[in-house]
Design a protein around this motif. Structure first.
Motif, PDB file in Angstrom:
ATOM      1  N   MET A   1      41.271 -22.409  47.449  1.00 56.33           N
ATOM      2  CA  MET A   1      41.115 -24.029  48.139  1.00 56.33           C
ATOM      3  C   MET A   1      40.739 -25.013  46.793  1.00 56.33           C
ATOM      4  O   MET A   1      39.568 -24.999  46.157  1.00 56.33           O
ATOM      5  CB  MET A   1      40.157 -23.969  48.825  1.00 56.33           C
ATOM      6  N   PRO A   2      41.708 -25.495  46.070  1.00 54.79           N
ATOM      7  CA  PRO A   2      41.468 -26.443  45.023  1.00 54.79           C
ATOM      8  C   PRO A   2      40.752 -27.769  45.235  1.00 54.79           C
ATOM      9  O   PRO A   2      40.545 -28.115  46.467  1.00 54.79           O
ATOM     10  CB  PRO A   2      42.887 -26.777  44.693  1.00 54.79           C
ATOM     11  N   ILE A   3      39.764 -27.850  44.230  1.00 52.07           N
ATOM     12  CA  ILE A   3      39.158 -29.239  44.461  1.00 52.07           C
ATOM     13  C   ILE A   3      39.286 -30.056  43.444  1.00 52.07           C
ATOM     14  O   ILE A   3      39.424 -29.390  42.206  1.00 52.07           O
ATOM     15  CB  ILE A   3      37.402 -28.556  44.490  1.00 52.07           C
ATOM     16  N   ASP A   4      39.133 -31.229  43.602  1.00 49.20           N
ATOM     17  CA  ASP A   4      39.614 -32.251  42.599  1.00 49.20           C
ATOM     18  C   ASP A   4      38.428 -32.217  41.698  1.00 49.20           C
ATOM     19  O   ASP A   4      37.237 -32.371  41.980  1.00 49.20           O
ATOM     20  CB  ASP A   4      39.715 -33.655  43.245  1.00 49.20           C
ATOM     21  N   PHE A   5      38.675 -32.576  40.409  1.00 49.60           N
ATOM     22  CA  PHE A   5      37.678 -32.659  39.465  1.00 49.60           C
ATOM     23  C   PHE A   5      36.721 -33.930  39.914  1.00 49.60           C
ATOM     24  O   PHE A   5      37.354 -34.976  40.336  1.00 49.60           O
ATOM     25  CB  PHE A   5      38.354 -33.129  38.167  1.00 49.60           C
ATOM     26  N   PRO A   6      35.607 -33.741  39.869  1.00 52.72           N
ATOM     27  CA  PRO A   6      34.545 -34.706  40.276  1.00 52.72           C
ATOM     28  C   PRO A   6      34.208 -35.925  39.432  1.00 52.72           C
ATOM     29  O   PRO A   6      33.298 -36.044  38.547  1.00 52.72           O
ATOM     30  CB  PRO A   6      33.136 -33.858  40.544  1.00 52.72           C
ATOM     31  N   SER A   7      35.187 -36.601  39.017  1.00 52.07           N
ATOM     32  CA  SER A   7      35.308 -37.769  38.304  1.00 52.07           C
ATOM     33  C   SER A   7      33.938 -38.461  38.570  1.00 52.07           C
ATOM     34  O   SER A   7      33.407 -38.827  39.533  1.00 52.07           O
ATOM     35  CB  SER A   7      36.540 -38.629  38.619  1.00 52.07           C
ATOM     36  N   PRO A   8      33.569 -39.149  37.168  1.00 52.80           N
ATOM     37  CA  PRO A   8      32.235 -39.864  36.947  1.00 52.80           C
ATOM     38  C   PRO A   8      32.281 -41.173  37.777  1.00 52.80           C
ATOM     39  O   PRO A   8      31.570 -41.911  38.038  1.00 52.80           O
ATOM     40  CB  PRO A   8      32.073 -40.091  35.568  1.00 52.80           C
ATOM     41  N   THR A   9      33.720 -41.860  37.897  1.00 54.17           N
ATOM     42  CA  THR A   9      34.247 -42.832  38.689  1.00 54.17           C
ATOM     43  C   THR A   9      33.922 -42.701  40.134  1.00 54.17           C
ATOM     44  O   THR A   9      34.003 -43.763  40.858  1.00 54.17           O
ATOM     45  CB  THR A   9      35.504 -43.497  38.167  1.00 54.17           C
ATOM     46  N   ILE A  10      33.684 -41.670  40.506  1.00 50.70           N
ATOM     47  CA  ILE A  10      33.719 -41.577  42.289  1.00 50.70           C
ATOM     48  C   ILE A  10      32.301 -41.606  42.590  1.00 50.70           C
ATOM     49  O   ILE A  10      31.521 -40.891  42.031  1.00 50.70           O
ATOM     50  CB  ILE A  10      34.308 -40.155  42.498  1.00 50.70           C
ATOM     51  N   PRO A  11      31.836 -42.620  43.392  1.00 55.23           N
ATOM     52  CA  PRO A  11      30.399 -42.775  43.692  1.00 55.23           C
ATOM     53  C   PRO A  11      29.697 -41.584  44.536  1.00 55.23           C
ATOM     54  O   PRO A  11      30.613 -40.627  45.077  1.00 55.23           O
ATOM     55  CB  PRO A  11      30.375 -43.973  44.777  1.00 55.23           C
ATOM     56  N   ALA A  12      28.381 -41.218  44.038  1.00 56.51           N
ATOM     57  CA  ALA A  12      27.840 -40.127  44.985  1.00 56.51           C
ATOM     58  C   ALA A  12      26.601 -40.757  45.131  1.00 56.51           C
ATOM     59  O   ALA A  12      26.009 -41.649  44.837  1.00 56.51           O
ATOM     60  CB  ALA A  12      27.586 -39.199  43.723  1.00 56.51           C
ATOM     61  N   ALA A  13      26.100 -40.028  46.399  1.00 62.97           N
ATOM     62  CA  ALA A  13      24.916 -40.646  47.121  1.00 62.97           C
ATOM     63  C   ALA A  13      23.671 -40.366  46.096  1.00 62.97           C
ATOM     64  O   ALA A  13      22.679 -41.256  46.327  1.00 62.97           O
ATOM     65  CB  ALA A  13      24.823 -40.029  48.423  1.00 62.97           C
TER      66      ALA A  13
END
Length: 169
Positions: A1-13
């Motif tokens: 199940m591929p997961i996209d790279f957790p780019s630093p530009t994607i907001p996180a809570a």
């Protein structure tokens, strides 16, 4: 199940979400890269150090177990070094990538629950994992896990490149 790279530009809570996103990504990348190798390459080593890709999958499952359960949670873990035999990483002939991947993902589910269920500044419980030192905070444990995965995925990239399999992120 591929997961996209957790780019630093994607907001996180919060910071816990950042840690869990990267750990999830690294776990799945490890499994995908190992699965892309020929079956014989999964069980053999092309490096002087002698480790195999399947041994690496098993090792990282136990790394999480040692740092989260035995370390941070202070649980009694019967065999924290179950990834070793005769002071080397070891996989039994009967262990398959599917089995090892399931164990790694299950460990990841537990790790995620611990990270999201505790404040990152919480210190671990005293116990044998710390060898007499003060227990690390959950944040430090998370950083340690990230560096373990990043380093070992780089190692796996070398094996994959030598085998002609996919490499990189």
């Amino acid at each position: 199940m591929p997961i996209d790279f957790p780019s630093p530009t994607i907001p996180a809570a919060n910071q816990a979400e950042v840690f869990t996103r990267y750990l999830d990504y690294f776990r799945e990348s490890l499994i995908e890269k190992t699965a892309a190798l020929p079956a014989a390459t999964q069980r053999t080593s092309g490096l002087p150090s002698g480790w195999t890709p399947l041994e690496l999958v098993k090792h990282l499952r136990h790394v999480e177990r040692r740092w989260i359960e035995w370390g941070f949670q202070g649980r009694d873990v019967a065999d924290p070094w179950a990834d070793r035999k005769d002071d080397r990483w070891h996989v039994e002939e009967s262990e398959t990538l599917a089995d090892l991947a399931t164990a790694l993902r299950d460990q990841g589910t537990h790790t995620t629950a611990v990270i999201t269920g505790n404040a990152l500044e919480t210190a671990g419980r005293p116990g044998p994992r710390w060898d007499g030192a003060d227990p690390a905070t959950l944040e430090r444990v998370c950083f340690h896990l990230l560096q373990e995965y990043a380093r070992h995925l780089g190692h796996l990239d070398i094996v994959a490149e030598l085998a002609g399999a996919p490499t990189g992120e």
